[in-house]
Design a protein around this motif. Sequence first.
Motif, mmCIF file in Angstrom:
data_model
loop_
_atom_site.group_PDB
_atom_site.id
_atom_site.type_symbol
_atom_site.label_atom_id
_atom_site.label_comp_id
_atom_site.label_asym_id
_atom_site.label_seq_id
_atom_site.Cartn_x
_atom_site.Cartn_y
_atom_site.Cartn_z
ATOM 1 N N ALA A 1 72.011 -5.083 -0.562
ATOM 2 C CA ALA A 1 72.790 -4.841 0.652
ATOM 3 C C ALA A 1 72.309 -3.584 1.373
ATOM 4 O O ALA A 1 72.195 -3.564 2.610
ATOM 5 C CB ALA A 1 74.276 -4.732 0.311
ATOM 6 N N GLU A 2 72.029 -2.516 0.624
ATOM 7 C CA GLU A 2 71.550 -1.296 1.266
ATOM 8 C C GLU A 2 70.131 -1.485 1.793
ATOM 9 O O GLU A 2 69.797 -0.986 2.878
ATOM 10 C CB GLU A 2 71.596 -0.121 0.291
ATOM 11 N N ALA A 3 69.304 -2.199 1.052
ATOM 12 C CA ALA A 3 67.933 -2.455 1.508
ATOM 13 C C ALA A 3 67.939 -3.194 2.846
ATOM 14 O O ALA A 3 67.073 -2.965 3.702
ATOM 15 C CB ALA A 3 67.166 -3.246 0.460
ATOM 16 N N ALA B 1 65.457 -8.978 1.678
ATOM 17 C CA ALA B 1 66.643 -8.397 1.047
ATOM 18 C C ALA B 1 67.870 -9.269 1.294
ATOM 19 O O ALA B 1 68.695 -9.482 0.397
ATOM 20 C CB ALA B 1 66.870 -6.982 1.568
ATOM 21 N N ALA B 2 67.998 -9.798 2.520
ATOM 22 C CA ALA B 2 69.138 -10.652 2.839
ATOM 23 C C ALA B 2 69.092 -11.944 2.020
ATOM 24 O O ALA B 2 70.119 -12.410 1.503
ATOM 25 C CB ALA B 2 69.148 -10.973 4.335
ATOM 26 N N GLY B 3 67.908 -12.523 1.889
ATOM 27 C CA GLY B 3 67.782 -13.743 1.102
ATOM 28 C C GLY B 3 68.168 -13.534 -0.346
ATOM 29 O O GLY B 3 68.890 -14.352 -0.944
ATOM 30 N N TYR B 4 67.708 -12.436 -0.918
ATOM 31 C CA TYR B 4 68.041 -12.162 -2.316
ATOM 32 C C TYR B 4 69.489 -11.706 -2.471
ATOM 33 O O TYR B 4 70.105 -11.931 -3.516
ATOM 34 C CB TYR B 4 67.068 -11.149 -2.908
ATOM 35 N N TYR B 5 70.031 -11.073 -1.460
ATOM 36 C CA TYR B 5 71.451 -10.710 -1.508
ATOM 37 C C TYR B 5 72.295 -11.980 -1.597
ATOM 38 O O TYR B 5 73.230 -12.073 -2.406
ATOM 39 C CB TYR B 5 71.810 -9.911 -0.263
ATOM 40 N N ALA B 6 71.926 -12.996 -0.799
ATOM 41 C CA ALA B 6 72.647 -14.272 -0.861
ATOM 42 C C ALA B 6 72.486 -14.920 -2.235
ATOM 43 O O ALA B 6 73.445 -15.464 -2.794
ATOM 44 C CB ALA B 6 72.137 -15.206 0.237
#
Length: 597
Positions: free
Chosen positions: A201-203, A226-231
Amino acid sequence: MNTTMKLYKLTIALFLGLGAMTSCSDKLDLTNPNQQTSGTFGYTANDLEESVIACYNHIRMEGTYARVGFNIDVMRGDEAWNASQVWYMPFDDLNEPITDEIGQWSWRDWYYTINVCNFVLSRTTGDDLSEQMKRIKGQALFIRGLAYYNLAGYYQNPALITDYSQYSTLDGLYASNVAEGDTDPSDQYDRVFDQVEADFAEAMTLLPSRDEGGEWAKGRATCGAAAGYYARALMMRHKYSEALNVLKAIIGGQYGTYKLMANYGDNFREGSAYENNDESLFEIQFLDYGTQGTDDEWTPVNTSANATQGHAIESNYGPGDCGGWADISASPWLYNLFKQERTTNGTLDPRLYWTIGTYENDWERFEYGNVCYTEKMSDNEFIVTNNNYGGLPIAKNTNLRTGLYEKVVTGLHCGINLRLMRYSDVLLRAAECENEVNGPTQQAIDWINQVRNRAGLANLSLSNFNSKDKLFEQIANVERPKEFGCEFGRGFDLIRWGFFYSADRLQQLKEHGAFNFWTKANYEAGNYTYTPKDAVDYATCSKSSYDTYVPGHEFLPIYQGTLNDNPNLTGNSANNNTDNSSYFSNKGWTVHPVVKL
């Protein structure tokens, strides 16, 4: 008088001697700029740029993604089986012993990665960072999140180390994976995934998009990665509403522009024309064929200037007759899944060509045709992974279909970048989350159809899915296997879906993982009644990978040598043969029942 003079001379001599010694000491006490330490290095952006490169380098090692760390999850899935009957068998059978050091390699190499990330993050504190420093910090956060995502997904309750100052004392170095009040390993599992979510999330807030990053972004983590891995991390704990919002933002272009490549095969070739393409959110960078060094560098402590900087996935998948190690084969279930549905033009799904190396009439005029490397395949012979046990060769992430060379160059020589997250995954995950939150819906169907259309398959219709369970079955056991067959990630999916905690789902895994031994010798002697392509009846098969599954062993055990070295560590469910189904049910999660499609 003489005595006084002698004492005076001795005093002067002693003083001069001490002075000379001090002077010599000062002259010898030099700082070698080529041997910097953590006390002198890392205080400039240029220093930290080098450290970030070291972070990326560590995710290309044996235990991360260069061989074992990638293949363990492939083996954990139902789309592949261990054809060599050595090396990967315990991972395939989900009974890895606590004394097998190979199972510790991913633990070892991911902690090497974390150590470097923590160093970078210790030098990028404060709220007034420059744009360059924000990018440096964002990359370190992404890679640390990636490391803990893998560690939790493999080992369930790894030790959580996020502060670089912890390494300054033995107490900090020998970190614990148990906190006060913990009752089982899943407590640490949640704690680690909390950190994973926070890092990604911070990344997302610090990194540029691939559009903004331009040439810099090729091969690096971006806010889209980062968004893809956050999901992905959110979905591991069934936070479907939150994940759906992130996935919608990616689809809407908030984190950069992504689209499906027109040719599915372009995701599995090497070269600048194909790698870091419009579909790739994040991939591991390997040097292309012909540009590599000569030394296979297997462990994170090697520093050869002539390192090959390729991966060994191809060596594991490559047929023995083509120089490969013949370790891993595609499952007959996956092959026959592809054969069940043809394109709107009446041809085979083109993804089969890039996933499994079999002869098909459809391939005579397709891409490179019916080739196994540069060897022409014929309809009356079978190229099998392993001559003693048979098996369908895995073509994906190898050069079996690219015509680049005639046989496998074993070792760390394959130069195909490993695409760890593609835009098709965003679409299918968005469809899954939409189905979990609101489903079944036309929106979920539309996202699935984008992926199907690229393969030339007919559109699905919402009217054919009268329940959330049925659409889930289509996503989990049709769409995802055909799009991502024999890629890293299926084992993570099986855990988050709870397939190990339901009798009907575990039976389904046994059926998917069933195979028959088939030797070339028997074929040449005419002594066979089936081929490697035939569907396998679980009731009469030679073996299924899941027959030996014991509750808790969906995770790898923590290596006993590691537990012996660190008295603050405790084992996980695989060490103790404990069932994780209660963790799943206590969260209020349910396993979708098997639905006939």
